[in-house]
Motif scaffolding. Structure first.
Motif, PDB file in Angstrom:
ATOM      1  N   CYS A 174       7.966  28.932  32.340  1.00  9.94           N
ATOM      2  CA  CYS A 174       7.647  30.236  31.747  1.00  9.94           C
ATOM      3  C   CYS A 174       8.230  31.363  32.604  1.00  9.94           C
ATOM      4  CB  CYS A 174       6.136  30.395  31.611  1.00  9.94           C
ATOM      5  SG  CYS A 174       5.650  31.790  30.572  1.00  9.94           S
ATOM      6  N   LYS A 175       8.134  31.241  33.912  1.00  9.14           N
ATOM      7  CA  LYS A 175       8.620  32.286  34.805  1.00  9.14           C
ATOM      8  C   LYS A 175      10.139  32.407  34.772  1.00  9.14           C
ATOM      9  CE  LYS A 175       4.725  32.379  38.001  1.00  9.14           C
ATOM     10  NZ  LYS A 175       4.256  32.117  39.376  1.00  9.14           N
ATOM     11  N   GLU A 189      -0.822  37.102  36.407  1.00 11.57           N
ATOM     12  CA  GLU A 189      -1.417  35.920  37.007  1.00 11.57           C
ATOM     13  C   GLU A 189      -2.842  36.225  37.465  1.00 11.57           C
ATOM     14  OE1 GLU A 189       0.890  33.459  39.639  1.00 11.57           O
ATOM     15  OE2 GLU A 189       2.656  34.668  39.246  1.00 11.57           O
ATOM     16  N   ASN A 199       5.779  41.604  31.535  1.00  8.94           N
ATOM     17  CA  ASN A 199       6.270  40.714  32.581  1.00  8.94           C
ATOM     18  C   ASN A 199       5.251  39.627  32.853  1.00  8.94           C
ATOM     19  OD1 ASN A 199       7.201  39.484  34.894  1.00  8.94           O
ATOM     20  ND2 ASN A 199       7.836  41.412  35.855  1.00  8.94           N
ATOM     21  N   TYR A 200       5.635  38.388  32.627  1.00  9.20           N
ATOM     22  CA  TYR A 200       4.699  37.285  32.807  1.00  9.20           C
ATOM     23  C   TYR A 200       4.182  37.216  34.238  1.00  9.20           C
ATOM     24  CZ  TYR A 200       2.893  32.571  33.339  1.00  9.20           C
ATOM     25  OH  TYR A 200       2.098  31.507  33.627  1.00  9.20           O
ATOM     26  N   GLU A 201       5.049  37.484  35.219  1.00  7.53           N
ATOM     27  CA  GLU A 201       4.647  37.340  36.606  1.00  7.53           C
ATOM     28  C   GLU A 201       3.577  38.343  37.001  1.00  7.53           C
ATOM     29  OE1 GLU A 201       7.891  37.254  39.284  1.00  7.53           O
ATOM     30  OE2 GLU A 201       8.983  35.720  38.174  1.00  7.53           O
ATOM     31  N   ASP A 202       3.409  39.398  36.234  1.00  7.63           N
ATOM     32  CA  ASP A 202       2.382  40.388  36.538  1.00  7.63           C
ATOM     33  C   ASP A 202       1.044  40.051  35.904  1.00  7.63           C
ATOM     34  OD1 ASP A 202       4.165  41.828  37.974  1.00  7.63           O
ATOM     35  OD2 ASP A 202       4.708  43.175  36.335  1.00  7.63           O
ATOM     36  N   GLU A 259       4.132  26.604  34.412  1.00  3.19           N
ATOM     37  CA  GLU A 259       4.249  27.924  35.019  1.00  3.19           C
ATOM     38  C   GLU A 259       5.713  28.210  35.395  1.00  3.19           C
ATOM     39  OE1 GLU A 259       1.807  30.030  35.488  1.00  3.19           O
ATOM     40  OE2 GLU A 259      -0.051  28.875  35.362  1.00  3.19           O
ATOM     41  N   TYR A 260       6.371  27.205  35.942  1.00  2.00           N
ATOM     42  CA  TYR A 260       7.752  27.374  36.396  1.00  2.00           C
ATOM     43  C   TYR A 260       8.672  27.706  35.222  1.00  2.00           C
ATOM     44  CZ  TYR A 260      12.462  26.133  37.902  1.00  2.00           C
ATOM     45  OH  TYR A 260      13.805  26.145  38.152  1.00  2.00           O
ATOM     46  N   THR A 272       8.751  25.608  27.633  1.00  2.00           N
ATOM     47  CA  THR A 272       7.365  25.947  27.970  1.00  2.00           C
ATOM     48  C   THR A 272       6.429  25.584  26.826  1.00  2.00           C
ATOM     49  OG1 THR A 272       8.098  27.784  29.363  1.00  2.00           O
ATOM     50  CG2 THR A 272       5.809  27.811  28.656  1.00  2.00           C
ATOM     51  N   GLU A 314      11.806  31.912  32.134  1.00  2.00           N
ATOM     52  CA  GLU A 314      12.086  32.327  30.753  1.00  2.00           C
ATOM     53  C   GLU A 314      12.697  31.215  29.906  1.00  2.00           C
ATOM     54  OE1 GLU A 314      14.118  36.062  30.639  1.00  2.00           O
ATOM     55  OE2 GLU A 314      12.813  36.979  32.144  1.00  2.00           O
TER      56      GLU A 314
END
Length: 306
Positions: free
Chosen positions: A25-26, A8, A3-6, A22-23, A33, A28
């Motif tokens: 990528c989050k 940071e 999970n990308y959000e985990d 960042e936006y 990106t 998906e």
């Protein structure tokens, strides 16, 4: 998938100018990106986080060679070893380099032994390798650390969906559906679950709904294309050897059993039997590699001929 959000962490770079990257990528949108990161790299070639995002995005796009190279560059530039090794573990997992995947997950856990996401994915790897007891220990530890974590619940659901009693599968499904995982990820995992339990039409509908949410996802698109070609019945008699391998614990366990039997025959001086066995075993394994494309081709031919 990681999970990308985990992942940071704070780094000294121009935060405002990277917000768009960042936006995307989050949410998906990995193709976009990658474009944005490549535009920035000329000015920020030594930025480890940019290389990490690039490698992460290529992993999501199933472009594993590029991903591995870029993640290693992020590592060289000093980006978080915990996160880079975790993501590299996924690259190796996707490319079936089980030993390297295990080494990468263990290296990530060295920096944070209580990272529930790494523990969950390590459990998944152990299940693939046939180490069911260790897999259960790892996923239980991840659940103890983060009982409400949607990603951990998802991996638990996936593990329980593989050769587990129906009661355990139903309980895991209920927990997963009540988790905070995204609607897209739930549809994909429900599709995979239905697919592996011979519910082809149900799986197709889950993947169709997922595709509507994210038309750029290559994995979802490939599943839909597969179904449009007719798919195949997992209960097909030609796939009996494949089901047998799954029942004994997967390809890694099957190979181990074959090797043990071969050397046992050698030790017992049944040399002729050992040669016959190993030849038959290789034919068996080779067949399991070609059986899926074979059944798929048969179904395509039948659809075309009516």
């Amino acid at each position: 998938m990681v999970n990308y959000e985990d992942t940071e962490v704070n780094e000294n770079y121009e935060e405002s100018s990277f917000e768009v990257i960042e936006y995307y990528c989050k949410i998906e949108k990995y193709a976009r990106t990658i474009e944005l990161v490549q535009e920035k790299l000329d000015e920020h070639i030594e930025n480890g986080r940019l290389w990490y995002i690039l490698g992460f995005s290529h992993l999501a796009m199933e472009e594993y060679d590029q991903s591995e190279e870029q993640l290693k560059e992020a590592l060289r530039l000093g980006y978080s070893e915990e996160f880079v090794y975790y993501t590299l573990g996924h690259v190796y997992l996707k490319t079936e380099r089980w030993k390297k995947a295990e080494e990468a997950f263990l290296e990530s856990l060295r920096f944070n032994p209580n990272n529930e996401g790494v523990l969950a994915d390590y459990a998944f790897l152990m299940k693939i390798m046939g180490h069911r007891k260790k897999a259960r220990q790892l996923i239980n530890k991840a659940r103890e650390l983060a009982p409400e974590n949607g990603y951990v619940i998802k991996i638990h659901f996936i593990l329980e969906g593989i050769n587990s009693p129906e009661k355990q599968r139903v309980l895991a499904l209920e927990q997963y559906m009540n988790s905070n995982d995204s609607e897209l990820h739930k549809l994909v995992n429900l599709g995979n679950h239905a697919f592996h339990h011979n519910k082809e039409k149900e799986a197709q509908e889950y993947f169709r709904q997922a595709f509507l949410l994210n038309p750029e996802n290559k994995s979802i698109l490939s599943f839909l294309e597969f179904f449009e070609l007719g798919g195949f019945e997992l209960g097909h008699p030609l796939l009996a050897p494949n089901r047998l391998i799954e029942r004994v614990g997967g390809p890694a366990v099957a190979w181990l059993i074959g090797i043990v039997i071969y050397f046992s025959l050698i030790v017992l001086e049944f040399n002729s039997a050992a040669i016959l066995f190993i030849q038959s075993f290789f034919v068996f394994v080779l067949y399991t590699w070609i059986s899926l494309p074979l059944v798929k081709l048969i179904k395509i031919w039948r659809n075309k001929n009516g």
